[in-house]
Design a protein around this motif. Structure first.
Motif, mmCIF file in Angstrom:
data_model
loop_
_atom_site.group_PDB
_atom_site.id
_atom_site.type_symbol
_atom_site.label_atom_id
_atom_site.label_comp_id
_atom_site.label_asym_id
_atom_site.label_seq_id
_atom_site.Cartn_x
_atom_site.Cartn_y
_atom_site.Cartn_z
ATOM 1 N N LEU A 89 0.826 -1.211 0.000
ATOM 2 C CA LEU A 89 0.000 0.000 0.000
ATOM 3 C C LEU A 89 0.857 1.255 0.000
ATOM 4 C CD1 LEU A 89 -2.803 -1.040 2.521
ATOM 5 C CD2 LEU A 89 -3.048 -0.709 0.066
ATOM 6 N N ASN A 90 1.929 1.239 0.738
ATOM 7 C CA ASN A 90 2.833 2.383 0.767
ATOM 8 C C ASN A 90 3.463 2.613 -0.606
ATOM 9 O OD1 ASN A 90 4.253 4.486 2.199
ATOM 10 N ND2 ASN A 90 6.081 3.234 1.921
ATOM 11 N N ASP A 91 3.852 1.534 -1.279
ATOM 12 C CA ASP A 91 4.429 1.670 -2.617
ATOM 13 C C ASP A 91 3.434 2.288 -3.596
ATOM 14 O OD1 ASP A 91 6.734 0.523 -1.618
ATOM 15 O OD2 ASP A 91 6.321 -1.470 -2.449
ATOM 16 N N VAL A 92 2.180 1.858 -3.501
ATOM 17 C CA VAL A 92 1.142 2.417 -4.377
ATOM 18 C C VAL A 92 0.917 3.888 -4.051
ATOM 19 C CG1 VAL A 92 -1.317 2.323 -4.936
ATOM 20 C CG2 VAL A 92 0.009 0.217 -4.817
ATOM 21 N N LEU A 93 0.893 4.212 -2.781
ATOM 22 C CA LEU A 93 0.687 5.602 -2.367
ATOM 23 C C LEU A 93 1.808 6.504 -2.859
ATOM 24 C CD1 LEU A 93 -1.059 7.554 -0.720
ATOM 25 C CD2 LEU A 93 0.328 6.972 1.264
ATOM 26 N N VAL A 94 3.046 6.037 -2.775
ATOM 27 C CA VAL A 94 4.187 6.821 -3.255
ATOM 28 C C VAL A 94 4.074 7.038 -4.765
ATOM 29 C CG1 VAL A 94 6.686 6.738 -3.613
ATOM 30 C CG2 VAL A 94 5.738 6.192 -1.378
ATOM 31 N N ALA A 95 3.713 5.993 -5.499
ATOM 32 C CA ALA A 95 3.566 6.115 -6.956
ATOM 33 C C ALA A 95 2.451 7.101 -7.299
ATOM 34 C CB ALA A 95 3.290 4.750 -7.577
ATOM 35 N N GLN A 96 1.338 7.037 -6.582
ATOM 36 C CA GLN A 96 0.235 7.964 -6.845
ATOM 37 C C GLN A 96 0.632 9.398 -6.519
ATOM 38 O OE1 GLN A 96 -3.092 6.404 -4.619
ATOM 39 N NE2 GLN A 96 -3.755 5.126 -6.325
ATOM 40 N N GLN A 97 1.379 9.599 -5.464
ATOM 41 C CA GLN A 97 1.806 10.955 -5.116
ATOM 42 C C GLN A 97 2.738 11.519 -6.176
ATOM 43 O OE1 GLN A 97 0.567 12.828 -2.534
ATOM 44 N NE2 GLN A 97 1.591 14.438 -3.678
ATOM 45 N N ARG A 98 3.623 10.685 -6.691
ATOM 46 C CA ARG A 98 4.501 11.142 -7.780
ATOM 47 C C ARG A 98 3.679 11.539 -8.998
ATOM 48 N NH1 ARG A 98 8.887 6.386 -7.019
ATOM 49 N NH2 ARG A 98 10.018 7.325 -5.293
ATOM 50 N N LEU A 99 2.649 10.743 -9.310
ATOM 51 C CA LEU A 99 1.785 11.058 -10.446
ATOM 52 C C LEU A 99 1.039 12.366 -10.211
ATOM 53 C CD1 LEU A 99 0.450 10.287 -13.142
ATOM 54 C CD2 LEU A 99 -1.196 8.952 -11.813
ATOM 55 N N VAL A 100 0.509 12.563 -9.010
ATOM 56 C CA VAL A 100 -0.206 13.804 -8.686
ATOM 57 C C VAL A 100 0.734 14.999 -8.810
ATOM 58 C CG1 VAL A 100 -1.300 15.083 -6.793
ATOM 59 C CG2 VAL A 100 -1.980 12.729 -7.260
ATOM 60 N N ASP A 101 1.947 14.859 -8.306
ATOM 61 C CA ASP A 101 2.919 15.954 -8.405
ATOM 62 C C ASP A 101 3.212 16.295 -9.862
ATOM 63 O OD1 ASP A 101 3.052 16.065 -5.648
ATOM 64 O OD2 ASP A 101 4.917 14.893 -5.528
ATOM 65 N N ARG A 102 3.408 15.270 -10.685
ATOM 66 C CA ARG A 102 3.696 15.495 -12.098
ATOM 67 C C ARG A 102 2.507 16.143 -12.802
ATOM 68 N NH1 ARG A 102 5.255 10.507 -13.616
ATOM 69 N NH2 ARG A 102 3.280 9.953 -14.554
ATOM 70 N N LEU A 103 1.291 15.695 -12.480
ATOM 71 C CA LEU A 103 0.103 16.283 -13.090
ATOM 72 C C LEU A 103 -0.094 17.733 -12.659
ATOM 73 C CD1 LEU A 103 -2.384 13.281 -12.841
ATOM 74 C CD2 LEU A 103 -1.331 14.205 -14.912
ATOM 75 N N GLN A 104 0.238 18.051 -11.413
ATOM 76 C CA GLN A 104 0.134 19.440 -10.962
ATOM 77 C C GLN A 104 1.112 20.333 -11.708
ATOM 78 O OE1 GLN A 104 0.648 18.977 -6.708
ATOM 79 N NE2 GLN A 104 -1.550 19.189 -6.340
ATOM 80 N N LEU A 105 2.316 19.839 -11.952
ATOM 81 C CA LEU A 105 3.289 20.613 -12.726
ATOM 82 C C LEU A 105 2.806 20.824 -14.160
ATOM 83 C CD1 LEU A 105 6.668 19.057 -11.508
ATOM 84 C CD2 LEU A 105 5.775 21.347 -11.021
#
Length: 68
Positions: free
Chosen positions: A24-40
């Motif tokens: 679950l932590n690995d999935v959460l980290v991947a999703q946060q990276r995606l959210v950060d990239r989408l915000q940029l």
């Protein structure tokens, strides 16, 4: 013997929960990276739209047609 079985069962459950938490932590980290990239990307698109609208001009700035 029953106590040893219960301890073994608890240890097994704990190991399974540890694996689940890590997954679950690995999935959460991947999703946060995606959210950060989408915000940029969204910020870059908003800036680009602002720049382009500044070059084109807003329709509100134009004079009304002569038939008004």
């Amino acid at each position: 013997m029953e106590l040893e079985e219960r301890i073994a069962d608890l240890e097994s459950r704990l190991a399974f929960q540890d694996d689940t938490l890590q997954a679950l932590n690995d999935v959460l980290v991947a999703q946060q990276r995606l959210v950060d990239r989408l915000q940029l990307q969204l910020a870059a698109l908003a800036k680009r739209q602002e720049d382009l609208s500044g070059q084109i001009g807003q329709p509100d700035d134009e004079a009304p047609p002569p038939h008004y």
